[in-house]
Design a protein around this motif. Structure first.
Motif, PDB file in Angstrom:
ATOM      1  N   GLN A  76     -34.131 -18.499 -22.727  1.00  0.00           N
ATOM      2  CA  GLN A  76     -35.576 -18.099 -23.346  1.00  0.00           C
ATOM      3  C   GLN A  76     -35.195 -17.198 -24.366  1.00  0.00           C
ATOM      4  OE1 GLN A  76     -37.875 -16.175 -20.258  1.00  0.00           O
ATOM      5  NE2 GLN A  76     -37.311 -17.670 -18.684  1.00  0.00           N
ATOM      6  N   GLU A  77     -36.069 -17.084 -25.632  1.00  0.00           N
ATOM      7  CA  GLU A  77     -35.758 -16.332 -26.585  1.00  0.00           C
ATOM      8  C   GLU A  77     -35.717 -14.908 -26.063  1.00  0.00           C
ATOM      9  OE1 GLU A  77     -38.177 -15.310 -30.992  1.00  0.00           O
ATOM     10  OE2 GLU A  77     -39.078 -16.609 -29.322  1.00  0.00           O
ATOM     11  N   GLY A  78     -34.651 -14.312 -26.511  1.00  0.00           N
ATOM     12  CA  GLY A  78     -34.153 -13.062 -26.384  1.00  0.00           C
ATOM     13  C   GLY A  78     -33.586 -12.622 -25.076  1.00  0.00           C
ATOM     14  N   ARG A  79     -33.391 -13.824 -24.252  1.00  0.00           N
ATOM     15  CA  ARG A  79     -32.675 -13.694 -23.116  1.00  0.00           C
ATOM     16  C   ARG A  79     -31.500 -14.508 -22.719  1.00  0.00           C
ATOM     17  NH1 ARG A  79     -35.649 -11.135 -18.825  1.00  0.00           N
ATOM     18  NH2 ARG A  79     -37.559 -10.417 -19.295  1.00  0.00           N
ATOM     19  N   ILE A  80     -30.521 -14.124 -22.269  1.00  0.00           N
ATOM     20  CA  ILE A  80     -29.104 -14.899 -21.907  1.00  0.00           C
ATOM     21  C   ILE A  80     -29.166 -15.843 -20.561  1.00  0.00           C
ATOM     22  CG2 ILE A  80     -26.921 -14.759 -21.447  1.00  0.00           C
ATOM     23  CD1 ILE A  80     -27.506 -13.890 -24.169  1.00  0.00           C
ATOM     24  N   ALA A  81     -28.688 -16.825 -20.658  1.00  0.00           N
ATOM     25  CA  ALA A  81     -28.712 -17.820 -19.243  1.00  0.00           C
ATOM     26  C   ALA A  81     -27.371 -17.869 -18.779  1.00  0.00           C
ATOM     27  CB  ALA A  81     -29.103 -19.009 -19.672  1.00  0.00           C
ATOM     28  N   ALA A  82     -27.087 -17.518 -17.669  1.00  0.00           N
ATOM     29  CA  ALA A  82     -25.775 -17.612 -17.124  1.00  0.00           C
ATOM     30  C   ALA A  82     -25.258 -18.918 -17.229  1.00  0.00           C
ATOM     31  CB  ALA A  82     -26.020 -16.965 -15.530  1.00  0.00           C
ATOM     32  N   ARG A  83     -23.917 -18.657 -17.091  1.00  0.00           N
ATOM     33  CA  ARG A  83     -23.228 -19.995 -17.138  1.00  0.00           C
ATOM     34  C   ARG A  83     -23.154 -20.610 -15.712  1.00  0.00           C
ATOM     35  NH1 ARG A  83     -17.698 -18.364 -20.307  1.00  0.00           N
ATOM     36  NH2 ARG A  83     -18.656 -16.949 -21.762  1.00  0.00           N
ATOM     37  N   PRO A  84     -23.183 -21.972 -15.504  1.00  0.00           N
ATOM     38  CA  PRO A  84     -23.162 -22.809 -14.022  1.00  0.00           C
ATOM     39  C   PRO A  84     -21.892 -21.915 -13.290  1.00  0.00           C
ATOM     40  CG  PRO A  84     -23.189 -24.338 -15.688  1.00  0.00           C
ATOM     41  CD  PRO A  84     -22.977 -23.049 -16.562  1.00  0.00           C
ATOM     42  N   GLY A  85     -22.037 -21.576 -12.104  1.00  0.00           N
ATOM     43  CA  GLY A  85     -21.171 -21.040 -11.338  1.00  0.00           C
ATOM     44  C   GLY A  85     -21.189 -19.628 -11.211  1.00  0.00           C
ATOM     45  N   THR A  86     -21.876 -18.756 -12.084  1.00  0.00           N
ATOM     46  CA  THR A  86     -22.124 -17.506 -12.216  1.00  0.00           C
ATOM     47  C   THR A  86     -23.526 -16.867 -12.278  1.00  0.00           C
ATOM     48  OG1 THR A  86     -22.296 -17.260 -14.572  1.00  0.00           O
ATOM     49  CG2 THR A  86     -19.951 -17.453 -13.870  1.00  0.00           C
ATOM     50  N   TYR A  87     -23.758 -15.601 -12.016  1.00  0.00           N
ATOM     51  CA  TYR A  87     -25.105 -14.995 -12.166  1.00  0.00           C
ATOM     52  C   TYR A  87     -25.050 -13.899 -12.807  1.00  0.00           C
ATOM     53  CZ  TYR A  87     -23.511 -12.862  -7.829  1.00  0.00           C
ATOM     54  OH  TYR A  87     -22.844 -12.174  -7.110  1.00  0.00           O
ATOM     55  N   LEU A  88     -26.191 -13.520 -13.485  1.00  0.00           N
ATOM     56  CA  LEU A  88     -26.128 -12.356 -14.201  1.00  0.00           C
ATOM     57  C   LEU A  88     -26.181 -11.210 -13.580  1.00  0.00           C
ATOM     58  CD1 LEU A  88     -28.700 -13.634 -17.055  1.00  0.00           C
ATOM     59  CD2 LEU A  88     -26.086 -13.420 -17.192  1.00  0.00           C
ATOM     60  N   ILE A  89     -25.428 -10.048 -13.980  1.00  0.00           N
ATOM     61  CA  ILE A  89     -25.724  -8.802 -13.146  1.00  0.00           C
ATOM     62  C   ILE A  89     -27.136  -8.116 -13.686  1.00  0.00           C
ATOM     63  CG2 ILE A  89     -25.018  -6.318 -13.182  1.00  0.00           C
ATOM     64  CD1 ILE A  89     -22.103  -7.654 -13.607  1.00  0.00           C
ATOM     65  N   GLY A  90     -27.468  -8.241 -14.978  1.00  0.00           N
ATOM     66  CA  GLY A  90     -28.718  -7.558 -15.123  1.00  0.00           C
ATOM     67  C   GLY A  90     -29.930  -8.567 -15.372  1.00  0.00           C
ATOM     68  N   ASP A  91     -30.905  -8.333 -16.199  1.00  0.00           N
ATOM     69  CA  ASP A  91     -31.907  -9.153 -16.731  1.00  0.00           C
ATOM     70  C   ASP A  91     -31.766 -10.155 -18.013  1.00  0.00           C
ATOM     71  OD1 ASP A  91     -32.302  -7.447 -18.560  1.00  0.00           O
ATOM     72  OD2 ASP A  91     -34.048  -6.732 -17.997  1.00  0.00           O
ATOM     73  N   GLY A  92     -30.564 -10.058 -18.628  1.00  0.00           N
ATOM     74  CA  GLY A  92     -30.231 -10.818 -19.764  1.00  0.00           C
ATOM     75  C   GLY A  92     -30.808 -10.507 -20.898  1.00  0.00           C
ATOM     76  N   VAL A  93     -31.699  -9.643 -20.924  1.00  0.00           N
ATOM     77  CA  VAL A  93     -32.418  -9.258 -22.052  1.00  0.00           C
ATOM     78  C   VAL A  93     -31.257  -8.799 -23.289  1.00  0.00           C
ATOM     79  CG1 VAL A  93     -34.036  -7.855 -23.209  1.00  0.00           C
ATOM     80  CG2 VAL A  93     -34.409  -8.629 -21.045  1.00  0.00           C
ATOM     81  N   VAL A  94     -31.543  -9.382 -24.586  1.00  0.00           N
ATOM     82  CA  VAL A  94     -30.713  -9.070 -25.701  1.00  0.00           C
ATOM     83  C   VAL A  94     -31.418  -7.960 -26.613  1.00  0.00           C
ATOM     84  CG1 VAL A  94     -29.338  -9.737 -27.676  1.00  0.00           C
ATOM     85  CG2 VAL A  94     -29.652 -11.171 -25.764  1.00  0.00           C
ATOM     86  N   ASP A  95     -30.481  -6.738 -26.710  1.00  0.00           N
ATOM     87  CA  ASP A  95     -31.316  -5.797 -27.391  1.00  0.00           C
ATOM     88  C   ASP A  95     -30.696  -5.957 -28.896  1.00  0.00           C
ATOM     89  OD1 ASP A  95     -32.670  -4.450 -25.445  1.00  0.00           O
ATOM     90  OD2 ASP A  95     -30.837  -3.551 -24.929  1.00  0.00           O
ATOM     91  N   SER A  96     -31.660  -5.619 -29.882  1.00  0.00           N
ATOM     92  CA  SER A  96     -31.296  -5.672 -31.093  1.00  0.00           C
ATOM     93  C   SER A  96     -30.323  -4.826 -31.636  1.00  0.00           C
ATOM     94  CB  SER A  96     -32.620  -5.807 -32.206  1.00  0.00           C
ATOM     95  OG  SER A  96     -33.187  -4.182 -31.858  1.00  0.00           O
ATOM     96  N   ASP A  97     -30.135  -3.693 -31.104  1.00  0.00           N
ATOM     97  CA  ASP A  97     -29.032  -2.452 -31.534  1.00  0.00           C
ATOM     98  C   ASP A  97     -27.737  -2.602 -30.901  1.00  0.00           C
ATOM     99  OD1 ASP A  97     -29.927  -1.904 -29.208  1.00  0.00           O
ATOM    100  OD2 ASP A  97     -30.328   0.124 -29.360  1.00  0.00           O
ATOM    101  N   ASP A  98     -27.298  -3.903 -30.142  1.00  0.00           N
ATOM    102  CA  ASP A  98     -26.103  -4.151 -29.849  1.00  0.00           C
ATOM    103  C   ASP A  98     -25.723  -3.303 -28.417  1.00  0.00           C
ATOM    104  OD1 ASP A  98     -25.398  -5.788 -31.624  1.00  0.00           O
ATOM    105  OD2 ASP A  98     -24.620  -4.654 -32.990  1.00  0.00           O
ATOM    106  N   THR A  99     -26.673  -2.727 -27.711  1.00  0.00           N
ATOM    107  CA  THR A  99     -26.463  -1.851 -26.439  1.00  0.00           C
ATOM    108  C   THR A  99     -26.705  -2.760 -25.380  1.00  0.00           C
ATOM    109  OG1 THR A  99     -28.876  -1.286 -26.383  1.00  0.00           O
ATOM    110  CG2 THR A  99     -27.550   0.158 -27.405  1.00  0.00           C
ATOM    111  N   GLY A 100     -25.929  -2.405 -24.189  1.00  0.00           N
ATOM    112  CA  GLY A 100     -25.976  -2.995 -22.926  1.00  0.00           C
ATOM    113  C   GLY A 100     -24.990  -4.297 -23.104  1.00  0.00           C
ATOM    114  N   MET A 101     -25.008  -4.842 -21.983  1.00  0.00           N
ATOM    115  CA  MET A 101     -24.190  -5.978 -21.924  1.00  0.00           C
ATOM    116  C   MET A 101     -24.920  -7.178 -21.184  1.00  0.00           C
ATOM    117  SD  MET A 101     -20.256  -5.783 -20.002  1.00  0.00           S
ATOM    118  CE  MET A 101     -19.421  -5.061 -21.051  1.00  0.00           C
TER     119      MET A 101
END
Length: 513
Positions: A76-101
């Motif tokens: 979704q816009e502004g969010r990351i999707a996990a690759r097949p076989g994996t799952y995200l640790i957080g909510d996948g939200v991409v911040d504009s200031d390069d913080t978080g993972m």
């Protein structure tokens, strides 16, 4: 309830945990070894790489099991999707200031990420190696690791475009390099069968027959909830099986290789909390691009030799490597030939097989103690263990590195023919490489900046070892799996010595150990 006792319990069945199990089983067959994995087996026999499963249905089922039942969501816009076989640790939200993972992810299955990885095993260069491990010592265990992983550079010999791609890249990047750091085929963990089929290394390859012959016991779907200690010495582990039943397993030593997030968490819940625990978290900076090969690089054999079904895609028709060179090219480059595109590219419905090339560059993170994974005891996850919170930020140095990587990726695309569609290289979000390091890092002295000594023994706790990418203390650009396996073999051999009566770790470990 107390169960059977073991000489060593290994937590985590990925490439590192399995390499420890294999080393102990082969070199100390008199020791009793238990390998514990929180997730399920994805295959029978257990531990196969999902890419080696016989059909797409089996692969999809295995990937869903590895995702702990989580259904993959479309991006979704502004969010990351996990690759097949994996799952995200957080909510996948991409911040504009390069913080978080936002792209940080994990899998939970027998074999860990060894069931899903690309198999790339580049040799670390000067600046990536751990400076206080003597070269001869590292080279010895590196060779042992490559043997366990079945590493080869000849997996795609004969592919008609490989030599042409390397020649074009060599003309740009080889000048002034040592012979072993020039453009070359990527070292890959893969075996070639009699009919030229390729079998990617999973832990079935690493373990060999040790489970079948009873040298190692594997318990899947079993969570280690705590390491038990008495007077700063390991006494065993508490486990919980899939039915929720708990058991105490006595052990003389415990080797934790769960991953760079769950290994420090297990130490945390066990009351082992050195100041550096969970800190110095780092992942590779990553830039990607696509290039279309110049017609002069495509021999006639490539246009006629390989037939394909329209719309199909094979991701690994060949992988070439631009090695890290601290002075000339402080990145790690993977150049992957793609047999075809699944969608029309640059106005052409059917590009020549192999003519679309993926360019992946990895760079070193500016390592800081403030980048870390933290553990929330008040907010447990579905396992009942503390929830994970990642605190991570790119620095000005990191941004300068990314700018240099973008330029390098663009130069590679031009050297090969030109970028597809004129697109600029893409910077991937933090955590995308899945190469998380540093959270249980090795050190020479117990000064608060490391979790374990130079052999992976946790400071101030006898009988407790850590392994995996998390022990790597240096900034690196190369894929870390083979390096982590090599370091784990060193640690496994020290564990054998300790179990046989050698001097255990002390509070003031010195360089001499």
């Amino acid at each position: 309830m107390a169960g059977r006792s073991y000489d060593i319990v290994i937590v985590g069945s990925g490439p590192v945990g399995s390499a420890v199990a294999r080393t102990v089983a082969d070199e100390a067959p008199d020791l009793d070894v238990l390998l514990v994995e929180a997730g399920p087996a994805l295959s029978d026999p257990p531990g196969r790489h999902v890419r080696t499963l016989p059909n797409v249905e089996d692969i999809a089922r295995a990937q869903m099991l590895a995702q702990a039942g989580r259904v993959s969501q479309p991006p979704q816009e502004g969010r990351i999707a996990a690759r097949p076989g994996t799952y995200l640790i957080g909510d996948g939200v991409v911040d504009s200031d390069d913080t978080g993972m936002p792209a940080a992810a994990m899998s939970t299955n027998v074999g860990g990420m060894g069931a899903h990885w690309t198999g790339s095993c580049p040799v670390p260069g000067e600046g990536e190696r751990i400076p206080w491990i003597p070269r001869y010592e590292f080279d010895t265990v590196w060779a042992d690791a490559c043997g366990l992983l079945r590493v080869t550079q000849s997996a795609f010999d004969g592919w008609p475009l490989g030599a042409e791609v390397r020649s074009a890249l060599s003309a740009v990047f080889d000048e002034g390099r040592a012979p072993d750091r020039r453009v070359q085929p990527m070292p890959l963990a893969i075996e070639i069968g009699r009919s030229c089929e390729r079998y990617w290394t999973g832990i079935d390859v690493i373990l060999g027959d040790v489970i079948e012959r009873g040298a190692v016991e594997l318990r899947a779907e079993t969570l280690v909830t705590r390491i038990t200690l008495e007077n700063d010495e390991v006494t065993g582990v508490m486990i919980r099986d899939r039915r929720g039943e708990e058991e105490y397993i006595p052990a003389r030593a415990v080797f934790v290789a769960a991953d760079s997030f769950r290994t420090p968490r297990l130490l945390h819940v066990s009351g082992v909390r050195p100041p550096a625990l969970g800190r110095y978290l780092n992942d590779h900076l990553q830039v990607m691009a696509l290039a279309r090969l110049d017609d002069r690089l495509i021999p006639a054999a490539a246009r006629t030799r390989h037939s394909r079904t329209a719309g199909t895609l094979e991701l690994f028709s060949g992988v070439n490597w631009i090695p890290y060179d601290r002075e000339r090219f402080p990145f790690h480059g993977q150049i992957m030939q793609m047999d075809a595109s699944p969608v029309p590219i640059d106005g052409l419905d059917e590009p020549w097989p192999g003519s679309i090339v993926g360019i992946g560059l990895f760079g070193c993170k500016d390592i800081a103690a403030e980048d870390r994974v933290a553990f929330d005891d008040a907010a447990p996850d579905e396992t009942g263990l503390p929830g994970l919170t990642i605190r991570y930020r790119l620095t000005d140095t990191d941004r300068a590195t990314i700018d240099a990587m973008k330029k390098a990726a663009a130069d590679i695309a031009v050297a090969l023919g030109g970028p597809v569609g004129g697109e600029e290289p893409t910077v991937l979000p933090n955590g995308n490489s899945l190469h998380y390091m540093g959270t249980v890092r090795m050190g020479l002295v117990n000064d608060g900046t490391s979790v374990s000594d130079r052999l992976g023994r946790v400071w101030d706790v006898n009988g407790l070892f850590v392994g995996g990418n998390g022990v790597i203390p240096t900034p690196t650009a190369c894929n870390p799996t083979a390096m982590s396996v090599a370091l784990a073999i060193r640690s496994a051999r020290r564990a054998i010595e300790d179990l046989r009566g050698a001097t255990p770790c002390t509070k003031e470990e010195s360089v001499a150990t």
